[in-house]
Design an enzyme around this catalytic site. Structure first.
Site, PDB file in Angstrom:
ATOM      1  N   GLY A  12       0.900  -0.613   0.164  1.00 55.30           N
ATOM      2  CA  GLY A  12       0.085   0.543  -0.473  1.00 55.30           C
ATOM      3  C   GLY A  12       0.690   1.201   0.203  1.00 55.30           C
ATOM      4  O   GLY A  12       0.129   1.933   0.578  1.00 55.30           O
ATOM      5  N   ASN A  14       1.705   3.191  -2.230  1.00 57.20           N
ATOM      6  CA  ASN A  14       0.857   4.379  -3.579  1.00 57.20           C
ATOM      7  C   ASN A  14      -0.621   4.718  -2.737  1.00 57.20           C
ATOM      8  O   ASN A  14      -1.217   5.583  -2.990  1.00 57.20           O
ATOM      9  CB  ASN A  14       0.363   3.013  -4.450  1.00 57.20           C
ATOM     10  CG  ASN A  14       1.819   2.970  -5.743  1.00 57.20           C
ATOM     11  OD1 ASN A  14       2.357   4.468  -5.988  1.00 57.20           O
ATOM     12  ND2 ASN A  14       1.800   1.741  -5.802  1.00 57.20           N
ATOM     13  N   HIS A 109       0.912   0.120 -13.114  1.00 57.44           N
ATOM     14  CA  HIS A 109       1.356  -0.454 -14.216  1.00 57.44           C
ATOM     15  C   HIS A 109       2.941  -0.464 -14.015  1.00 57.44           C
ATOM     16  O   HIS A 109       3.452   0.608 -14.618  1.00 57.44           O
ATOM     17  CB  HIS A 109       0.894  -1.383 -15.629  1.00 57.44           C
ATOM     18  CG  HIS A 109       2.087  -2.641 -15.577  1.00 57.44           C
ATOM     19  ND1 HIS A 109       1.443  -3.688 -14.964  1.00 57.44           N
ATOM     20  CD2 HIS A 109       2.631  -2.900 -16.100  1.00 57.44           C
ATOM     21  CE1 HIS A 109       2.191  -5.054 -15.200  1.00 57.44           C
ATOM     22  NE2 HIS A 109       2.389  -4.747 -15.972  1.00 57.44           N
TER      23      HIS A 109
END
Ligand code: GRF
Length: 189
Positions: A12, A14, A109
């Site tokens: 987590g 991000n 991604h």
């Protein structure tokens, strides 16, 4: 202000970058919910520590993807979520969420798509020997990392850089650009 839900299965970092960007005003959004398929992951800890509502589920407690996605959808609709932000969510999004959130689910991604889709983008690119690494922010469709690209950011590898060092640079790029790109998407910029 638009409401978002973040989906995460792991560390987590991000998710944390998104929380920080909301706190600083760089990302203007209401973070309504963290959704996780890993109830004891670090992302859930971060949400609890920051007073963010959490919905966790164990896929094996449900009768397939449609069934757990209906449970998620119920939570999203209850909170009038406008946009779903995937941040290390390690499941393929299915038709229930895709049909209700058409072009309103975005993903991050860690490679320059369409090269190196899938769960090991950084390692695969490193093994291949590419010289330019980067990240892709894209809408989610029914494929694996195939949805239309919103933005990409890249850097050139240094001589002798290890895969761990590349990984660190990729994560730094993600934290720098994902929240800002989410802001642009939400505000139709
Ligand atoms: C990131 O590298 C992202 O690109 C990929 O999953 C990773 C999540 O990392 N989709 P974290 O959980 O946000 O630290």
């Amino acid at each position: 202000m638009k409401s978002i839900a973040v989906f995460a299965s792991g560390t987590g970092s991000n998710f944390q970058a998104i929380l920080d960007a909301i706190a600083s005003g760089q990302l203007q959004a209401h973070l309504a919910l963290l959704v996780s398929d890993k109830p004891s992951c670090k992302a859930v800890e971060r949400a609890v520590a920051n007073g963010i509502e959490v919905f966790t589920f164990n896929a094996k407690d449900y009768d397939g993807k449609e069934s757990y996605e209906n449970a998620i959808l119920h939570e999203l609709q209850k909170r009038q979520v406008d946009c779903v932000v995937l941040a290390g969510y390690m499941r393929i999004v299915g038709s229930v969420l895709l049909s209700h959130f058409h072009q309103r689910i975005i993903n991050l991604h860690p490679s320059l798509l369409p090269s190196f889709p899938g769960a090991h983008g950084i390692e695969d690119a490193y093994k291949y020997g590419v010289k330019v690494f980067g990240i892709t922010i894209h809408y989610v469709d029914e494929g694996v990392d195939t949805g239309s690209i919103i933005d990409q950011f890249a850097f050139h590898i240094e001589e002798g850089e290890t895969v761990e060092e590349v990984e660190c640079r990729i994560h730094a790029l993600e934290h720098q650009y994902y929240p800002a790109t989410i802001h642009r998407v939400l505000n139709g910029e």
